[in-house]
Write a protein that holds these residues in place. Sequence first.
Motif, PDB file in Angstrom:
ATOM      1  N   GLY A   1       7.884  43.720  -9.478  1.00  0.00           N
ATOM      2  CA  GLY A   1       6.777  44.302  -9.284  1.00  0.00           C
ATOM      3  C   GLY A   1       5.495  44.105 -10.071  1.00  0.00           C
ATOM      4  O   GLY A   1       4.487  44.919 -10.086  1.00  0.00           O
ATOM      5  N   GLY A   2       5.454  43.322 -11.120  1.00  0.00           N
ATOM      6  CA  GLY A   2       4.473  43.148 -12.080  1.00  0.00           C
ATOM      7  C   GLY A   2       3.472  41.978 -11.624  1.00  0.00           C
ATOM      8  O   GLY A   2       3.930  40.952 -10.780  1.00  0.00           O
ATOM      9  N   THR A   3       2.601  41.768 -12.480  1.00  0.00           N
ATOM     10  CA  THR A   3       1.616  40.788 -12.225  1.00  0.00           C
ATOM     11  C   THR A   3       1.715  39.905 -13.453  1.00  0.00           C
ATOM     12  O   THR A   3       1.866  40.349 -14.851  1.00  0.00           O
ATOM     13  N   VAL A   4       1.384  38.289 -13.293  1.00  0.00           N
ATOM     14  CA  VAL A   4       1.552  37.553 -14.337  1.00  0.00           C
ATOM     15  C   VAL A   4       0.248  36.637 -14.468  1.00  0.00           C
ATOM     16  O   VAL A   4      -0.457  36.399 -13.326  1.00  0.00           O
ATOM     17  N   GLY A   5      -0.317  36.619 -15.661  1.00  0.00           N
ATOM     18  CA  GLY A   5      -1.623  36.115 -15.953  1.00  0.00           C
ATOM     19  C   GLY A   5      -1.424  34.122 -15.766  1.00  0.00           C
ATOM     20  O   GLY A   5      -0.080  33.957 -15.443  1.00  0.00           O
ATOM     21  N   SER A   6      -2.215  33.831 -16.247  1.00  0.00           N
ATOM     22  CA  SER A   6      -2.327  32.285 -16.355  1.00  0.00           C
ATOM     23  C   SER A   6      -1.427  31.692 -17.459  1.00  0.00           C
ATOM     24  O   SER A   6      -1.115  32.672 -18.401  1.00  0.00           O
ATOM     25  N   ASN A   7      -0.673  30.520 -17.145  1.00  0.00           N
ATOM     26  CA  ASN A   7       0.074  29.956 -18.193  1.00  0.00           C
ATOM     27  C   ASN A   7      -0.842  29.437 -19.378  1.00  0.00           C
ATOM     28  O   ASN A   7      -1.351  28.355 -19.321  1.00  0.00           O
ATOM     29  N   ASN A   8      -0.684  29.886 -20.408  1.00  0.00           N
ATOM     30  CA  ASN A   8      -1.376  29.453 -21.844  1.00  0.00           C
ATOM     31  C   ASN A   8      -0.232  28.763 -22.801  1.00  0.00           C
ATOM     32  O   ASN A   8      -0.321  28.756 -23.813  1.00  0.00           O
TER      33      ASN A   8
ATOM     34  N   ALA B   1      -4.766  29.691 -28.058  1.00  0.00           N
ATOM     35  CA  ALA B   1      -3.930  29.978 -26.949  1.00  0.00           C
ATOM     36  C   ALA B   1      -3.583  31.437 -26.553  1.00  0.00           C
ATOM     37  O   ALA B   1      -3.601  32.031 -25.442  1.00  0.00           O
ATOM     38  N   VAL B   2      -3.399  32.136 -27.819  1.00  0.00           N
ATOM     39  CA  VAL B   2      -3.193  33.699 -27.857  1.00  0.00           C
ATOM     40  C   VAL B   2      -4.414  34.184 -27.417  1.00  0.00           C
ATOM     41  O   VAL B   2      -4.366  35.424 -26.572  1.00  0.00           O
TER      42      VAL B   2
ATOM     43  N   ALA C   1      -7.194  37.693 -23.495  1.00  0.00           N
ATOM     44  CA  ALA C   1      -8.245  37.854 -22.535  1.00  0.00           C
ATOM     45  C   ALA C   1      -8.065  38.658 -21.195  1.00  0.00           C
ATOM     46  O   ALA C   1      -8.922  39.259 -20.639  1.00  0.00           O
ATOM     47  N   GLU C   2      -6.805  38.281 -20.753  1.00  0.00           N
ATOM     48  CA  GLU C   2      -6.398  38.904 -19.212  1.00  0.00           C
ATOM     49  C   GLU C   2      -5.766  40.190 -19.565  1.00  0.00           C
ATOM     50  O   GLU C   2      -5.100  40.789 -18.677  1.00  0.00           O
TER      51      GLU C   2
ATOM     52  N   ALA D   1      -0.938  36.932 -32.110  1.00  0.00           N
ATOM     53  CA  ALA D   1      -1.305  38.210 -31.107  1.00  0.00           C
ATOM     54  C   ALA D   1      -1.634  39.532 -31.799  1.00  0.00           C
ATOM     55  O   ALA D   1      -2.560  40.352 -31.638  1.00  0.00           O
ATOM     56  N   ARG D   2      -0.718  39.689 -32.969  1.00  0.00           N
ATOM     57  CA  ARG D   2      -0.854  41.217 -33.590  1.00  0.00           C
ATOM     58  C   ARG D   2      -2.200  41.164 -34.249  1.00  0.00           C
ATOM     59  O   ARG D   2      -2.861  42.232 -34.175  1.00  0.00           O
ATOM     60  N   GLU D   3      -2.608  40.047 -34.874  1.00  0.00           N
ATOM     61  CA  GLU D   3      -3.827  39.964 -35.665  1.00  0.00           C
ATOM     62  C   GLU D   3      -5.049  39.942 -34.899  1.00  0.00           C
ATOM     63  O   GLU D   3      -6.330  40.240 -35.484  1.00  0.00           O
ATOM     64  N   GLN D   4      -4.955  39.738 -33.480  1.00  0.00           N
ATOM     65  CA  GLN D   4      -6.000  39.859 -32.632  1.00  0.00           C
ATOM     66  C   GLN D   4      -6.062  41.201 -31.826  1.00  0.00           C
ATOM     67  O   GLN D   4      -6.638  41.472 -31.172  1.00  0.00           O
TER      68      GLN D   4
END
Length: 377
Positions: free
Chosen positions: A189-196, A209-210, A215-216, A237-240
């Motif tokens: 039941g989830g939604t998936v963003g683009s493949n980076n 890439a992160v 951004a999504e 990811a954490r530092e962003q």
Amino acid sequence: MKRRALVSLALTLAAGPAFADKVVNIGYSGPLSGGAAFYGKNVQSGIDLAIDEINRAGGVTVNGEKVTFKLVALDDRYLPNETATNVKRLTSQGIDVIFVPHAGGILTVQPLTTRDPNFLLVAYSSEPKILAANNPLTFMLPPRYDNYIAPFVSTQMKAFGKRLGLVGTTTAYGKQWTDAITEEWKKQGGTVGSNNGVDYNTTVDFSSAVTKALAEKPDVLFVGGPSQPTAQVIKAAREQGFKGGFIVMDQAKFEEMTNIPQSYLDGSVGVLPTVEYPGSQAFVAKYQRAYKKIPTSEAALNYVGMQAVARAMVLAGTTTDPVAIRAKLGQAVTSLPKSVSIYAVKGVTPAGHLDADVIAASVKGGKYTRLRLPNLK
């Protein structure tokens, strides 16, 4: 005469377990350079430790002949075509057992196992296609990765939310994981963003890439490849500013991600560290004495695999007949002592898969909560 005798005695003692009648070469083709080198060397270390332990004990007796082992390791840089080249080189040297630790290489060389000369392929990858090939000369060590998919998705979706971002590695194995996670996430039941996804073996800076994935506005990120690059993806990811959870592909190991603050791993699900298994203490102690670091499942399972192969040779009465050795692997595994079997292994399935309980973990506050998973054969 006396001096000559002393020299002879010294040379004999220095030889140690080389009293054996025969030295059997074991082949290995894996990444020993490039971005996956740590991974490949971890695999090799487990095989080396098993061989050293067997040889120090005087070897094994196969059909009345004392046998010791030697590992012949070749670098394939994680490239399947180079795996095939290495395997042909190893078999041309009369090597009958070859370890390969990546799905692309394994799937490429599986058809070669039954040709002349044939060989036993010891496969360290959790790709289910390896078993689906129904290859009679494959011995697959780790759990299938599809054991992890549904529990990982349900755990993270409940904890963080229904939007998933993708930043996995782009190897053949990584793509399989990405597709499986994507399908299961949508199924629940989830939604998936683009493949980076990016190639973890060649990429140095993962921030771009992160950034695209974040951004999504995902609640959870799927990441994974070799441990050290995976840690860098999590760090980026954490530092962003990412506060959500991570689904960590089984190739990456939490205990190797010491190059980032451990707090960054909170909210992750992944493979339970080997040191957390109840039966691993003796192996961990041996490994730390030899390598001055904590062993991962790459080292541990390949250690078990080599021990099983040696015992299967004893039971089969041959070091050169891969079919006979493969036929005795189940009996060999169940007869391994607890100090060697590590994971409370139960045997080998008819498809050639090491049978053991599958346990994963979620991370919170630097502590691991065990997640017992279904064990797909």
